[in-house]
Each structure stands twice: as structure tokens, then as C-alpha cells.
Design a protein around this motif. Structure first.
Motif, PDB file in Angstrom:
ATOM      1  N   PRO A   8       0.843  -1.199   0.000  1.00  0.00           N
ATOM      2  CA  PRO A   8       0.000   0.000   0.000  1.00  0.00           C
ATOM      3  C   PRO A   8       0.880   1.252   0.000  1.00  0.00           C
ATOM      4  O   PRO A   8       1.990   1.251   0.526  1.00  0.00           O
ATOM      5  N   ARG A   9       0.396   2.305  -0.617  1.00  0.00           N
ATOM      6  CA  ARG A   9       1.151   3.544  -0.672  1.00  0.00           C
ATOM      7  C   ARG A   9       1.193   4.191   0.700  1.00  0.00           C
ATOM      8  O   ARG A   9       0.188   4.260   1.400  1.00  0.00           O
ATOM      9  N   VAL A  10       2.359   4.690   1.031  1.00  0.00           N
ATOM     10  CA  VAL A  10       2.546   5.362   2.311  1.00  0.00           C
ATOM     11  C   VAL A  10       2.513   6.866   2.060  1.00  0.00           C
ATOM     12  O   VAL A  10       3.255   7.375   1.234  1.00  0.00           O
ATOM     13  N   THR A  11       1.645   7.548   2.771  1.00  0.00           N
ATOM     14  CA  THR A  11       1.571   8.995   2.622  1.00  0.00           C
ATOM     15  C   THR A  11       2.560   9.646   3.578  1.00  0.00           C
ATOM     16  O   THR A  11       2.785   9.166   4.690  1.00  0.00           O
ATOM     17  N   ALA A  12       3.150  10.730   3.146  1.00  0.00           N
ATOM     18  CA  ALA A  12       4.110  11.442   3.977  1.00  0.00           C
ATOM     19  C   ALA A  12       3.365  12.213   5.065  1.00  0.00           C
ATOM     20  O   ALA A  12       2.423  12.958   4.791  1.00  0.00           O
ATOM     21  N   THR A  13       3.780  12.034   6.279  1.00  0.00           N
ATOM     22  CA  THR A  13       3.186  12.752   7.395  1.00  0.00           C
ATOM     23  C   THR A  13       4.292  13.444   8.180  1.00  0.00           C
ATOM     24  O   THR A  13       5.441  13.047   8.136  1.00  0.00           O
ATOM     25  N   ILE A  14       3.923  14.460   8.895  1.00  0.00           N
ATOM     26  CA  ILE A  14       4.871  15.179   9.738  1.00  0.00           C
ATOM     27  C   ILE A  14       4.740  14.640  11.155  1.00  0.00           C
ATOM     28  O   ILE A  14       3.651  14.635  11.729  1.00  0.00           O
ATOM     29  N   GLU A  15       5.844  14.180  11.684  1.00  0.00           N
ATOM     30  CA  GLU A  15       5.842  13.662  13.045  1.00  0.00           C
ATOM     31  C   GLU A  15       6.164  14.804  14.006  1.00  0.00           C
ATOM     32  O   GLU A  15       7.307  15.217  14.144  1.00  0.00           O
ATOM     33  N   LEU A  16       5.150  15.319  14.652  1.00  0.00           N
ATOM     34  CA  LEU A  16       5.340  16.428  15.578  1.00  0.00           C
ATOM     35  C   LEU A  16       6.048  16.006  16.853  1.00  0.00           C
ATOM     36  O   LEU A  16       6.575  16.851  17.577  1.00  0.00           O
ATOM     37  N   SER A  17       6.090  14.709  17.119  1.00  0.00           N
ATOM     38  CA  SER A  17       6.771  14.234  18.321  1.00  0.00           C
ATOM     39  C   SER A  17       8.278  14.468  18.246  1.00  0.00           C
ATOM     40  O   SER A  17       8.956  14.469  19.272  1.00  0.00           O
TER      41      SER A  17
END
Length: 57
Positions: A8-17
Motif C-alpha cells: 500500500p502507498r505510504v503517505t508522507a506525514t509530519i511527526e510532531l513528536s
């Protein structure tokens, strides 16, 4: 259209942690400070030239 994707395609997310780690914050801010002089001076050269009463070109 009839086949299913295996991965499955992985969407880019911003890890605020990451902003909780002082090392990451130091590198993030430091990289912004270091690259600032590389991007800003070309925009200020005409302004600086006109303050010296020279041609903007």
C-alpha cells in the motif's frame, strides 16, 4: 485495474513528536540559520546598491 497492489502507498506525514527532542530542535533551527544567508542576499543586492546611490543592475 484488476490487480491489487501488494504494497500500500505510504503517505508522507509530519511527526510532531520529533520537536520534543532537543537535538532535533537544535538541528532544525541551526539548519534554518545556516541556510538563511544563502537565500536572502540576492534579494537585497539591488536595495543595497540603491542605498549606495549606484545602479540597481
Amino acid at each position: 485495474m484488476l490487480l491489487k497492489e501488494r504494497n500500500p502507498r505510504v503517505t508522507a506525514t509530519i511527526e510532531l513528536s520529533l520537536f520534543k527532542h532537543p537535538t532535533f530542535v537544535l538541528l532544525f533551527v541551526g539548519s534554518g540559520i545556516v541556510t538563511f544567508p544563502l537565500l536572502v542576499p540576492p534579494f537585497f543586492i539591488p536595495l543595497y546598491a540603491s542605498s549606495l546611490r549606484l545602479s540597481k543592475t
